[in-house]
Design a protein around this motif. Structure first.
Motif, PDB file in Angstrom:
ATOM      1  N   TYR A  14      62.634  38.918  -0.312  1.00  0.00           N
ATOM      2  CA  TYR A  14      62.416  37.511   0.050  1.00  0.00           C
ATOM      3  C   TYR A  14      62.022  37.421   1.512  1.00  0.00           C
ATOM      4  O   TYR A  14      62.684  38.003   2.365  1.00  0.00           O
ATOM      5  N   PRO A  15      60.958  36.676   1.821  1.00  0.00           N
ATOM      6  CA  PRO A  15      60.656  36.423   3.220  1.00  0.00           C
ATOM      7  C   PRO A  15      61.677  35.439   3.786  1.00  0.00           C
ATOM      8  O   PRO A  15      62.034  34.466   3.124  1.00  0.00           O
ATOM      9  N   MET A  16      62.218  35.726   4.966  1.00  0.00           N
ATOM     10  CA  MET A  16      63.161  34.818   5.620  1.00  0.00           C
ATOM     11  C   MET A  16      62.682  34.654   7.057  1.00  0.00           C
ATOM     12  O   MET A  16      63.109  35.387   7.937  1.00  0.00           O
ATOM     13  N   GLY A  17      61.785  33.670   7.270  1.00  0.00           N
ATOM     14  CA  GLY A  17      61.206  33.502   8.595  1.00  0.00           C
ATOM     15  C   GLY A  17      60.412  34.746   8.955  1.00  0.00           C
ATOM     16  O   GLY A  17      59.545  35.170   8.212  1.00  0.00           O
ATOM     17  N   HIS A  22      65.928  42.290   1.517  1.00  0.00           N
ATOM     18  CA  HIS A  22      65.758  43.156   0.348  1.00  0.00           C
ATOM     19  C   HIS A  22      66.937  42.936  -0.592  1.00  0.00           C
ATOM     20  O   HIS A  22      67.947  43.611  -0.493  1.00  0.00           O
ATOM     21  N   ALA A  23      66.807  41.947  -1.476  1.00  0.00           N
ATOM     22  CA  ALA A  23      67.900  41.645  -2.409  1.00  0.00           C
ATOM     23  C   ALA A  23      68.102  42.813  -3.362  1.00  0.00           C
ATOM     24  O   ALA A  23      69.224  43.133  -3.738  1.00  0.00           O
ATOM     25  N   LEU A  24      67.012  43.466  -3.768  1.00  0.00           N
ATOM     26  CA  LEU A  24      67.091  44.747  -4.482  1.00  0.00           C
ATOM     27  C   LEU A  24      66.170  45.710  -3.752  1.00  0.00           C
ATOM     28  O   LEU A  24      65.024  45.378  -3.437  1.00  0.00           O
ATOM     29  N   PRO A  60      60.352  41.218 -10.501  1.00  0.00           N
ATOM     30  CA  PRO A  60      60.539  41.936  -9.235  1.00  0.00           C
ATOM     31  C   PRO A  60      59.304  41.814  -8.340  1.00  0.00           C
ATOM     32  O   PRO A  60      58.212  41.511  -8.819  1.00  0.00           O
ATOM     33  N   THR A  61      59.511  42.042  -7.040  1.00  0.00           N
ATOM     34  CA  THR A  61      58.383  42.097  -6.108  1.00  0.00           C
ATOM     35  C   THR A  61      57.537  43.329  -6.412  1.00  0.00           C
ATOM     36  O   THR A  61      56.313  43.275  -6.414  1.00  0.00           O
ATOM     37  N   SER A  62      58.217  44.449  -6.679  1.00  0.00           N
ATOM     38  CA  SER A  62      57.513  45.647  -7.142  1.00  0.00           C
ATOM     39  C   SER A  62      58.447  46.480  -7.997  1.00  0.00           C
ATOM     40  O   SER A  62      59.657  46.254  -8.019  1.00  0.00           O
ATOM     41  N   GLY A  63      57.867  47.446  -8.695  1.00  0.00           N
ATOM     42  CA  GLY A  63      58.635  48.255  -9.634  1.00  0.00           C
ATOM     43  C   GLY A  63      58.363  47.796 -11.053  1.00  0.00           C
ATOM     44  O   GLY A  63      57.736  46.751 -11.257  1.00  0.00           O
ATOM     45  N   THR A  64      58.820  48.580 -12.032  1.00  0.00           N
ATOM     46  CA  THR A  64      58.577  48.204 -13.420  1.00  0.00           C
ATOM     47  C   THR A  64      59.885  48.058 -14.181  1.00  0.00           C
ATOM     48  O   THR A  64      60.867  48.727 -13.896  1.00  0.00           O
ATOM     49  N   TYR A  65      59.862  47.154 -15.137  1.00  0.00           N
ATOM     50  CA  TYR A  65      61.010  46.911 -16.010  1.00  0.00           C
ATOM     51  C   TYR A  65      60.532  46.929 -17.447  1.00  0.00           C
ATOM     52  O   TYR A  65      59.707  46.108 -17.839  1.00  0.00           O
ATOM     53  N   HIS A  66      61.051  47.904 -18.199  1.00  0.00           N
ATOM     54  CA  HIS A  66      60.778  47.970 -19.637  1.00  0.00           C
ATOM     55  C   HIS A  66      62.016  47.515 -20.394  1.00  0.00           C
ATOM     56  O   HIS A  66      63.108  48.019 -20.150  1.00  0.00           O
ATOM     57  N   LEU A  67      61.828  46.561 -21.287  1.00  0.00           N
ATOM     58  CA  LEU A  67      62.906  46.083 -22.162  1.00  0.00           C
ATOM     59  C   LEU A  67      62.464  46.361 -23.594  1.00  0.00           C
ATOM     60  O   LEU A  67      61.421  45.853 -24.031  1.00  0.00           O
TER      61      LEU A  67
END
Ligand SMILES: Nc1ncnc2c1ncn2[C@@H]1O[C@H](COP(=O)(O)OP(=O)(O)OP(=O)(O)O)[C@@H](O)[C@H]1O
Ligand SMILES: [Mg+2]
Length: 246
Positions: A14-17, A22-24, A60-67
């Motif tokens: 998340y941009p904060m100013g 980096h939440a994750l 996500p901002t980046s990365g992959t998620y397979h469900l």
């Protein structure tokens, strides 16, 4: 073998100013069908962010998620909603029951959204109320039930769609400890009956009821393994202090 849930190198930034949060921060997690996993960590460690991504409520901002073998990390909102309806059952700290609808109607609601015909809706809703032992309360309004019973209705609602994964974010947070243990007992029972359960909690005494614990700290996985290993529940810095005290 294909994993039910596979998070690869997931970042949520998340941009904060001028700064970024980096939440994750490079998370890798795999969860298989039939597991009972607790995701733990202190406030701000990234638990809800992880839950929102696993639950297809966020990307996500980046990365992959397979469900279930499908890449859901880049899906549009409407596709995500479809996956949510078909594959995921949610349980929240606040039960999110609709006060004006009966217990039965509350449990039927996600099936209505999923386009299930009326007669099947009723049948499936009653079956999942039976699984949580509340079929006899089906005509009650939520306000006519205890907190623990309301949470069980929300579990029944999560089950009604026959999800691949049950995601519970602090499900015992609003309950006293005895009722909380009962609700947890239900999640354990569902898991024994074959359901995959992912539980989010900051409470170690709850987390140890799972088979496996994943501990987050500052958006990173710092422990992933047996829930009964002492390292699962001891914060690394707290452990250092203990060693120093000796
Ligand atoms: N929309 C947002 N914008 C900016 N920062 C955010 C946003 N959502 C979460 N964060 C930040 O990301 C980090 C992780 O937040 P998250 O809600 O995942 O924590 P949590 O582990 O669920 O905490 P809690 O136990 O308090 O619920 C925190 O530092 C939080 O401030
Ligand atoms: Mg949270």
């Amino acid at each position: 073998m294909e994993h039910l849930i596979e998070l690869k190198d997931i970042y949520k930034i998340y941009p904060m100013g001028e700064e970024t949060v980096h939440a994750l921060d490079g998370v890798n997690i795999t969860i298989d069908q039939g597991e009972f996993v607790a995701i733990v960590g202190s406030s701000g460690s990234g638990k809800s962010t992880a839950m929102n991504i696993i639950g297809c409520l966020d990307v996500p901002t980046s990365g992959t998620y397979h469900l279930g073998g499908v890449d859901v990390s880049t899906m549009e909102d409407d596709q995500q909603a479809d996956i949510r309806n078909k594959m995921l059952g949610f349980i929240f700290q606040q039960y999110n029951l609709i006060p004006k609808l009966s217990v039965l109607e509350n449990v039927e609601l996600p099936l209505l959204y999923a386009g299930v015909p009326a007669d099947q809706r009723r049948e499936r809703a009653i079956r999942s109320l039976e699984r949580v032992g509340l079929a006899d309360k089906k005509k009650n309004l939520p306000s006519q039930l205890s907190g623990g019973q309301q949470q069980r209705v929300s579990i029944a609602r999560a089950l009604a769609g026959d999800p691949s994964v049950i995601l519970a974010d602090e499900p015992t947070g609003a309950l006293d400890s005895k009722t909380g243990r009962e609700v947890l007992g239900f999640l354990k029972k569902l898991n024994r009956e074959g359901d995959t359960v992912v539980l989010i909690t900051h409470d170690n005494s709850i987390a140890v009821k799972a088979d496996r614990i994943i501990r987050l700290q500052d958006g990173k996985v710092i422990y992933d393994g047996d829930a009964h290993d002492p390292r699962a529940v001891v914060q690394p810095d707290a452990a250092d202090e203990e060693v120093e005290a000796v």
